[in-house]
Design an enzyme around this catalytic site. Structure first.
Site, short mmCIF file in Angstrom:
data_model
loop_
_atom_site.label_atom_id
_atom_site.label_comp_id
_atom_site.label_asym_id
_atom_site.label_seq_id
_atom_site.Cartn_x
_atom_site.Cartn_y
_atom_site.Cartn_z
N ILE A 55 0.57 6.13 3.87
CA ILE A 55 -0.80 5.95 3.38
C ILE A 55 -1.27 4.59 3.90
O ILE A 55 -0.48 3.65 3.98
CB ILE A 55 -0.85 6.02 1.83
CG1 ILE A 55 -2.30 5.90 1.32
CG2 ILE A 55 0.03 5.00 1.17
CD1 ILE A 55 -2.45 6.25 -0.17
N VAL A 57 -4.99 1.90 4.30
CA VAL A 57 -6.42 1.64 4.11
C VAL A 57 -6.79 0.46 5.01
O VAL A 57 -6.04 -0.53 5.10
CB VAL A 57 -6.72 1.32 2.62
CG1 VAL A 57 -8.15 0.80 2.44
CG2 VAL A 57 -6.50 2.57 1.76
N ARG A 63 -8.22 -2.97 -1.77
CA ARG A 63 -8.47 -3.37 -3.17
C ARG A 63 -9.81 -2.87 -3.68
O ARG A 63 -10.46 -3.50 -4.50
CB ARG A 63 -8.37 -4.90 -3.35
CG ARG A 63 -7.02 -5.50 -3.01
CD ARG A 63 -5.84 -4.89 -3.75
NE ARG A 63 -5.68 -5.24 -5.15
CZ ARG A 63 -4.94 -6.23 -5.59
NH1 ARG A 63 -4.29 -7.00 -4.75
NH2 ARG A 63 -4.81 -6.47 -6.89
N GLY A 65 -9.91 0.59 -4.43
CA GLY A 65 -9.57 1.87 -5.06
C GLY A 65 -9.45 3.04 -4.09
O GLY A 65 -9.29 4.19 -4.53
N GLU A 89 9.30 7.07 -0.20
CA GLU A 89 10.10 5.87 0.00
C GLU A 89 9.17 4.74 0.40
O GLU A 89 8.24 4.95 1.18
CB GLU A 89 11.11 6.05 1.14
CG GLU A 89 12.34 6.79 0.73
CD GLU A 89 12.52 8.06 1.54
OE1 GLU A 89 11.86 8.19 2.57
OE2 GLU A 89 13.30 8.92 1.12
N ASN A 94 7.59 -4.33 0.81
CA ASN A 94 6.17 -3.96 0.77
C ASN A 94 5.64 -4.00 -0.67
O ASN A 94 5.62 -2.99 -1.38
CB ASN A 94 5.97 -2.57 1.38
CG ASN A 94 4.51 -2.21 1.51
OD1 ASN A 94 3.64 -2.82 0.89
ND2 ASN A 94 4.23 -1.20 2.31
N TYR A 101 1.89 2.27 -5.89
CA TYR A 101 2.56 3.46 -6.43
C TYR A 101 2.83 3.30 -7.93
O TYR A 101 2.67 4.25 -8.69
CB TYR A 101 3.84 3.75 -5.64
CG TYR A 101 3.58 4.08 -4.19
CD1 TYR A 101 2.61 5.02 -3.84
CD2 TYR A 101 4.28 3.46 -3.16
CE1 TYR A 101 2.35 5.32 -2.51
CE2 TYR A 101 4.03 3.76 -1.83
CZ TYR A 101 3.06 4.69 -1.51
OH TYR A 101 2.80 4.99 -0.19
#
Ligand SMILES: CC(C)(COP(=O)(O)OP(=O)(O)OC[C@H]1O[C@@H](n2cnc3c(N)ncnc32)[C@H](O)[C@@H]1OP(=O)(O)O)[C@@H](O)C(=O)NCCC(=O)NCCS
Length: 128
Positions: A55, A57, A63, A65, A89, A94, A101
């Protein structure tokens, strides 16, 4: 689409970018890819379990959302498909990933020592 996601991936993971062909191969192997202007998520499901593969962004849009929203979208899709558990994983180095998560309800369930080039991977799960 594969060029765009590779470009965005390189911004999110400058130290280990994936190529367009890497994403093409992921799609061929059965992964689902959701991408918007500023974010992407790659996941796969087998019967009643799913895995988040990656994933990201756009750093300029973090930050706000976006990742939380993408996780919510795939959770709804997966629930409707009868998936009961999502796992993933994340590198022990990180912190942003781990916090994301945790904030979306994933629990730490194990460790894979030296999984990423000598760096431990934390195994996380969420029951749907
Ligand atoms: C991890 C990542 C996807 C988060 O995307 P995002 O859209 O910024 O995440 P959200 O805005 O939905 O954040 C949700 C929560 O996660 C946590 N979080 C996200 N980024 C964080 C950071 N840099 N440091 C600490 N906590 C963070 C916070 O609790 C945040 O809630 P808050 O902003 O209200 O405090 C993004 O930082 C990224 O692309 N990083 C590079 C790629 C990566 O590491 N991917 C994950 C591993 S595959």
């Amino acid at each position: 689409m594969f060029d765009e996601i590779a470009n965005l991936h390189a911004k999110c993971f400058p130290e280990h970018p994936w190529s367009s062909d890497d994403f093409r191969d992921l799609k061929k192997s059965g992964c689902e890819i959701i991408m918007s202007e500023n974010g992407f998520i790659v996941y796969r499901s087998v019967v009643d379990e799913a895995e988040i593969i990656t994933i990201g962004v756009n750093p300029e849009m973090q930050r706000k959302g976006i990742a939380t929203a993408m996780i919510g979208i795939i959770e709804n899709i997966l629930k409707n498909q009868g998936v009961k558990k999502i796992f993933l994983e994340v590198s022990s180095t990180n912190i942003a990933g781990q916090k994301l998560y945790e904030s979306t309800g994933f629990k730490n369930v194990g460790l894979r020592p030296k999984y990423y080039n000598g760096v431990d991977a934390i195994l996380m799960e969420k029951q749907l």
